[in-house]
Design an enzyme around this catalytic site. Sequence first.
Site: not given
Length: 512
Positions: A196, A323, A419
């Site tokens: 990330s 995600e 995610h």
Amino acid sequence: MTEVTARPSEHAEPTLRTTAGAVRGRREHGLVVFRGIPFAQPPIGAARFAAPQPVPEWAGVRDAFEFGPPPPQETSFGNRSGGVVLPKGDDWLTVNVWTPDPDPAALRPVLVWIYGGAYKLGFSGSPGYDAQHIARDGDHVVVTLNYRLGIEGFARIDGAPANRGLLDQVAALEWVRENITAFGGDPDQVTVCGESAGAGSIAALLAMPSAAGLFQRAILQSLPGTFFSDELATDIATALAAQIDLRPTVTDLSGVDPWQLTDAGAKVGASMRQYQRWGAVAHTITAFSPVVDGDVLPKAPWQALADGSARDVTVVVGHNRDEFRLFLALGGQLGTIDDAQAAHALQVFGPGSDGAHAYRTAFPSAGPEELFELVQTDWLFRMPALHLADAQAAGGGRAHLYELTWSAPGNGGVLGACHGLDGPLLFAAFGAQLGPLLLGPEPSAEARELSAYMRTRWSGFVRTGEPGWAAYDPEQRLTHILDAKPSVVAYPEETSRSLWRDHVFSALPLLD
């Protein structure tokens, strides 16, 4: 180059010398672990908002038993620390080292982990980043680090260098170059890895002249595509400082307690949508990202890589299939998205002037929530990663592309390959941070197998520069699929790729 004290006995607490002084570690789980070693001065007082400054030498032996304190950030780690009592203090800029053996002759490859957290959250001492499994399974040295976040690290402040959080990362990598031999690591075999915002940081490092030569390999997990133009970052900083009736200058802000400044960031973050001049950024969860300032970061990563800035660095880059679903879940929006919300998201995030029509045409059977999720997954994570692989290939470098498609079984299995799933799998941190939410109270045998497989692939890349599947090229677009039965296929998100084929990822502008 560092010097080393005499080799410790099997049961002694190992002591070795770094460029700033001697440190003492501990033997844990078949490894030697050093925590909380400063790589720069505390960025307070005269060093506030400045580039990181060298650490003064210390006398005697410094115990490196505990993690250094986390940098100031918006959200307390009370719910993220796993019950660990967090250290207090201003010595935020520290590194931690896990090594199989602090023998200077070992010259093991080194993995440097950079945490994510929307550039406003994160702490290398989180239980979710316990690197014992990676270091032991891969037989290499692992380093984790802290860097400044939020206003301290990324706000565009007059009188201060841009991207101070990135400069902290460069300073930590310089510390690795100068000291890691003493810990049994090879300074000429360094791989940076992050997820990330950590991956976004690495994308910036690949484009930064000051980071050139500090690492030879890079792994970018779920790279976010948000990089700010100087004009946008300046406007955001003005709004942040205005929350406490100040200007975004070193003179005004240096007198405010760093933890109080995080409140200003939180207030702006909670009211982002009123700042429509920020464009798509106004509809995200963070007011912070690396700034393409023309100096610290001369170009956006895609342009820099296409120009050859990282042709000597081998890159693994990838994303998760679903995600954005994590953010739907954390925001309590699963099952609530209507057609109006989907239409707005398509308008804000879709490519080109008619992204909404393009998505509805390309995904004719998708309902509002799927479209809402798809376009944000593509804009924020999937297409930036794909385009980075394209840019690296165009610049004469080598990239390997992957997609994580294994669906998380936790929370009824509704989160898919969302995610953050890659973090617990890589670290085998099944009970920390997002682990219980994504994997359930007890990870399945399949989860453990995929976790071990992922570490094997990543460790192979750290050791040899080869992750075990073919390099990416813009014609075949071979992609390694991380699932219960891993495979290599042509890029699986072809519909989205076609929609974004002509889009250029660059610094996000300030709108008129």
